[in-house]
Design an enzyme around this catalytic site. Structure first.
Site, PDB file in Angstrom:
ATOM      1  N   LYS A  72     -15.879  -6.280  25.361  1.00  0.00           N
ATOM      2  CA  LYS A  72     -16.528  -6.348  24.046  1.00  0.00           C
ATOM      3  C   LYS A  72     -17.940  -6.894  24.232  1.00  0.00           C
ATOM      4  CE  LYS A  72     -15.636  -8.157  19.358  1.00  0.00           C
ATOM      5  NZ  LYS A  72     -14.736  -9.006  18.542  1.00  0.00           N
ATOM      6  N   SER A 110     -13.409  -7.070  14.146  1.00  0.00           N
ATOM      7  CA  SER A 110     -14.705  -6.667  14.656  1.00  0.00           C
ATOM      8  C   SER A 110     -14.633  -5.920  15.982  1.00  0.00           C
ATOM      9  CB  SER A 110     -15.574  -7.908  14.857  1.00  0.00           C
ATOM     10  OG  SER A 110     -15.034  -8.739  15.868  1.00  0.00           O
ATOM     11  N   SER A 142      -9.772 -10.189  14.739  1.00  0.00           N
ATOM     12  CA  SER A 142     -10.613  -9.148  15.343  1.00  0.00           C
ATOM     13  C   SER A 142     -10.027  -8.472  16.576  1.00  0.00           C
ATOM     14  CB  SER A 142     -11.985  -9.724  15.707  1.00  0.00           C
ATOM     15  OG  SER A 142     -12.749  -9.914  14.546  1.00  0.00           O
TER      16      SER A 142
END
Ligand SMILES: [Zn+2]
Lengths: 537, 516
Positions: A89, A164, A188
């Site tokens: 990420k 997210s 997330s």
């Protein structure tokens, strides 16, 4: 480049689990270079439509792969996941690789250091394919708040992949990477896993180092694995976990025995005999999509078949979790994001007429931050203001304590707790962009774990009958008991696969190579009458 | 600057000091920042040495890079506890850091990690000795109450280039050195000091001086005010005599010498009195002290709008010194500097003035060690507060940093008392030691410095000088022994300085048949 990447054996290498990849390399059936190349090919073909990766480091990944292959050929003892590619990420700092956190502010920021988890991936000799898309500074539940465009859900390109960490979950669900790193502040990792039919784990707070991971809310953030199977997640969890002296909040204890727990799991009747599974009364029902609830109820039946006793537990303060979360998170975020002032690094906007440093900071932040980031900075700044602190931040901390007590009591009655991970399946891109409250409600089931610091996992429970999209079931365990999630998760995963005729991920339809236009996709406009430049350290 | 602050800028009217004391009672509060001399910074592993190239002692943590996290320096916590104990404070069983949020380019994270409402040490006191003053005020002891001592990190250092003031306003551009960012600081805050009356400025000075001695004795800081490793902010307000309501205060920054502390407090008292006499209100603001002109000027107005949005630092775990650790640290506390000074002064037989010179030269410890190494207290004091103190002052270093050890000075003293060197030769030898030429005996050998031990040569010189000065010789024989000085000088000249003056004196008197 070829359309697909068949091996000599005629297999698509990207369809293998991480465990299978590791075994195949160990058996000499494939190489890390072949694996990495197969994924790079698929990324090249599908990423333009998915926008899961913001950066692909083909050279770096291939270089690591070749080193691993050479080491293996030389008979070296290698870590279990050596040579298995992984996606990171874009919230974790990678030395020499642009790290944006999904923000225009850091569009060209190249960190001078690696996050501890990235160091651990390198030590595990895992080729890093690239950096995945995310909501700006991890603020969002859809990846629509990325400054670099939304990520599409591989199950339906018109839908969101969650957030997210939508980039990581889309990459894993779409077979662009077998494993990925996520960060979970209020869901997330788990909510994207649910809406993409993958597995996501938020470890116990402090179980994985946060050093070098761009902070959203320090007391809530936790790093964890994204995978297609519970077993794969466990292997990555072991790589990431463990004490880090660079993170004061890191737990000074060995990683819970998560891999061992998976190995002991079984889909046979009675394998979970003696286990008490608590269903939280306050999560579910109204506001939850019928198909989501249906798959959840079916999963409970499978748990019963495995021998678990299902009990209802109550966590009365969960009703205040959302309110507390949206005070604590913005408060910490408003302070954590203060450093992005365009003085030492980042995108600088200089207003005309010889501005002061303060004016440059203000203009740069105004220009480079998106609306959701600004919204939360304003909320947090307000909540921490003198005269309001006690009423907002102070009260929210009290609620947090009460939620932790609720969970403590619940874990007195049950070994693990379960709920649907998200109220709905993946919604359409643009649907909730103008309604922050509706967007926030996506995390209603996942937020309590962050507030209490306990571990949580989402595994697929099937596809919702009404839209054919993946549904997730969330498991929660007491702090430092992450292995319980893996033991129960692996058994349930196997049982559901047996009942449903195979794992959910295998039912992914062909992913189109071009994405349809969708309404509501946004980009951050520049501000007229200003000059922008990159500040380099 | 707004209109209100401009009105008080520049040379403000003042009221004569003695006059204001008839109507007002001063209240002083002091906030002293002490930079700890730990090897590494408060929250990262960067070095802390003073004077390194700008931005060479930095890392992702102290530069506030994305993702970087702080880790508390355990040595700094120990120093804080020891400081707290030395100030008779209570030590918190559990305390946290907080974030003080405000935007400024010299603060990399745009928040300062500092303790707020949970200081590590609180509720203490320290007795300060205020010396007699020129106006005839007697020496006295005054107890200053300590509200708190807390840990925090320093900011970077901004330099504003261009413009006329050296301040940020009007500068062409500014550069920031982050070497200082993250250096551990202890902020020591007094309770309002009342009841000192006309001696308030002296109490303030004596307090800061006492803190300096204490930090030195604890060996936790360089406490060099001129280098900023000890910084003082002075809060001053006036209450009408007889009132118990505190007046509006100003906070004077940049008070970076002991003398300035006294002068700044005194100046602010006279300025406040003029404002209050004129029926105006004191503006709550920070003020800058100007060493050269001896006045303060208006800085930043303070207001309730200053909202730092403190909240507990979520990236750090609480600091919880165990009671065992506190007691272990208490056992490491040095003797109270004031008591120790009194004890040593008695043992050494120094006058108050001599002892003050020793303290001001920072030479208490080295003299103690020099005496322990065999020198007489008088000789040790003479060398350390004389030629060595001057040399240190010229070089801008501490007297202990000249490369001269107590053992060296003791050895030198031995060479003088044994008659091998005279005073002027000893000074030359000391120069050699400072220059790194070795220990005193080595330097004396290498430089060929040695008194002529041949009594025959000396006797010849004495005879010659006595013969050449019959008048003086007659005076001495007649009982005016003090006249011998003139003859000693001439003998030394004959000997080109390579003689022991005491020996020369002895020989002259013997030659003249006079009892020394
Ligand atoms: Zn540093």
């Amino acid at each position: 480049m070829s359309e697909t990447t068949p091996t000599d054996a005629g297999r698509d290498l990207t369809r293998m689990t991480a465990v299978q990849m590791a075994d195949a390399m160990a058996a000499g059936e494939t190489t890390s270079e072949e694996l990495v190349q197969a994924h790079l090919d698929r990324i090249e073909r599908l990423n333009p439509a998915l926008n899961a990766f913001l950066l692909v480091d083909a050279d770096g990944a291939l270089a690591t792969a070749r080193e691993v292959d050479a080491a293996r050929a030389a008979g070296e003892d290698l870590p279990r996941l050596a040579g298995v590619p992984v996606a990171v990420k874009d919230i974790a700092c990678t030395q020499g690789l642009t790290t944006t956190a999904g923000s225009r502010m850091l569009e060209h920021f190249v960190p001078p250091y690696d996050a501890t988890i990235v160091t651990r991936l390198r030590e595990a000799r895992m080729p890093i394919l690239g950096k995945t898309n995310m909501d700006e500074f991890a603020m969002g539940s859809s990846t629509e708040h990325s400054a670099f465009g939304p990520t599409r859900n591989p199950w339906d390109l018109e839908r969101i992949p969650g957030g997210s960490g939508g980039g990581s979950s889309a990459a894993v669900a779409g077979f662009l990477a077998p494993l990925a790193i996520g960060s979970d502040t209020g869901g997330s990792i788990r909510q994207p896993a649910a809406v993409t039919g993958t597995v996501g784990v938020k470890p116990t707070y402090g179980g994985v180092s946060r050093y070098g991971v761009i902070a959203l809310a320090s007391s809530l953030d936790q790093i964890g694995p994204c995978a297609r199977t519970v077993a794969d997640a466990a292997l990555l969890h072991e790589v990431l976990g463990g004490h880090d002296p660079m993170d004061s909040t890191s737990i000074d204890a060995p990683v819970p025995p998560v891999v061992e727990s998976v190995a002991g799991a079984s889909a046979e009747d009675g394998s979970l005999a003696g286990l008490k599974v608590g269903v939280v009364k306050e999560i579910g029902g109204e506001g939850f999509q019928p198909g989501v609830q249906q798959r959840f109820d079916e999963a409970l039946e499978e748990l019963r078949a495995l021998g678990a006793e299902i009990v209802e537990v109550s966590c009365p303060h969960f009703t205040h979790a959302m309110a507390a979360y949206y005070l604590i998170l913005p408060s910490e975020a408003s302070s954590n994001l203060a450093r992005y002032d365009a003085m030492r690094y980042g995108r600088r906007t200089t207003p005309e007429d010889s501005p002061s440093a303060e004016q440059v900071m203000a203009a740069s932040r105004d220009d480079a931050f998106g609306d959701e980031v600004k919204r939360r900075i304003i909320l947090g700044t307000y909540a921490l203001s003198s005269g309001y602190y006690d009423a907002y931040y102070g009260q929210a901390q009290k609620v947090r304590t009460l939620i932790a007590r609720d969970l403590e009591a619940a874990f007195g009655q049950a070994d693990v707790l379960v709920s649907p991970t998200a109220p709905t399946t993946a919604f359409r891109i643009g649907d909730k962009l103008d309604d922050p409250m509706a967007m926030y409600l996506n995390d209603i089931a996942t937020i309590p774990a962050n507030l209490a610091g306990i571990p949580g996992m989402s595994i697929p429970s099937g596809l919702a009958p009404e839209d054919g999209l993946p549904v997730g079931i969330q498991l929660l365990a007491p702090a430092m008991e992450d292995q319980r999630l893996y033991a129960v998760g692996a058994a349930l995963e196997a049982r559901l696969a047996r009942a449903q005729g195979g794992p959910v991920v295998d039912r992914l339809p062909e992913v189109p190579t071009t994405a349809p236009e969708v309404p509501g996709a946004r980009h951050t406009p520049g501000t007229a009458g200003t000059h922008t430049e990159e500040v380099r350290a | 600057m707004n209109a209100a602050t401009r009105a008080t800028a520049g040379t403000a009217p003042t009221v004569p000091y003695e006059e204001l004391l008839t109507r007002y009672e001063p209240v002083v509060g002091l906030e002293v920042h002490v930079e700890l001399s730990t090897a590494t910074k408060m929250f990262c592993g960067c070095a802390t040495g003073f004077g390194a190239e700008p931005n060479t002692q930095t890392c992702p943590v102290c530069l506030g890079m994305p993702g970087a996290l702080p880790v508390v320096n355990a040595t700094a916590v120990e120093s804080a506890v020891r400081i707290g104990l030395a100030l008779n404070c209570r030590i918190a069983e559990w305390c946290r850091f907080a974030r003080k949020n405000y935007f400024y380019p010299d603060m990399p994270k745009n928040f300062q990690t500092s303790q707020y409402d949970e200081p590590i040490a609180f509720d203490g006191w320290v007795d300060v000795e205020v010396p007699a003053n020129e106006a005839g005020g007697e020496a006295f002891t005054f107890r200053v109450e300590i509200e708190r001592a807390h840990m925090e990190e320093d900011t970077g250092k901004s330099t504003h280039v261009g413009g006329t003031t050296g301040r940020i306003h009007g500068a062409d551009y500014s550069v920031v050195d982050y070497n200082r960012a993250g250096i551990p600081l202890i902020e020591i805050v007094t309770r309002p000091i009342t009841g000192a009356g006309e001696r308030a400025p002296e109490v303030a000075r004596a307090y800061v001086s006492t803190l300096r001695d204490l930090m030195r004795a604890l060996d936790v800081s360089d406490v060099r005010m001129e280098q900023g490793s000890m910084r003082c902010d002075a809060n001053v307000s006036l209450m009408p005599t007889g009132s118990t309501t505190l007046g509006m205060r100003t906070e004077t920054k940049n008070v970076n010498s002991l003398r300035s502390v006294e002068r700044a407090v005194r100046y602010e008292m006279t300025r406040h009195a003029a404002v209050l006499d004129a029926g105006q209100a004191i503006l709550q603001e920070t003020r800058h002290w100007h060493e050269d002109t001896g006045i303060t000027t208006s800085g930043r107005p303070k207001s309730d709008a200053d909202d730092y949005r403190y909240f507990p630092e979520p990236d750090l775990v609480p600091v919880a010194p165990s009671r065992e650790d506190v007691e272990r640290l208490r056992a490491t506390l040095p003797e109270n500097p004031a008591e120790r000074r009194r004890r040593l002064q008695d043992a050494w037989g120094f006058t108050d003035l001599e002892m003050r010179d020793v303290v001001n030269a920072g030479a208490v410890e080295v003299i103690e060690e020099t005496v322990a190494a065999g020198a007489s207290p008088a000789a040790a004091r003479k060398w350390w507060t004389g030629v060595l103190a001057r040399r240190a002052n010229t070089d801008g270093v501490a007297v202990t940093e000249l490369g001269v050890t107590p053992a060296h000075v003791a050895e030198l003293d031995g060479l003088v008392t044994s008659g091998r060197l005279n005073d002027s030769m000893a000074r030359q030898v000391l120069d050699g030691v400072v220059a790194g030429e070795g220990a005193p005996a080595q330097v004396a050998d290498a430089r060929g410095l040695e008194l002529v031990q041949d009594d025959g040569a000396l006797q010849a010189a004495v005879d010659k000088v006595v013969a050449a000065n019959p008048d003086v010789a007659e005076k001495i024989r007649g009982g005016k022994v003090q006249a011998v000085g003139a003859l000693i000088g001439q003998v030394m000249k004959q000997m080109r300085g390579q003689a022991d003056a005491a020996k020369a004196r002895e020989l002259i008197l013997t030659t003249l048949g006079v009892e020394g």
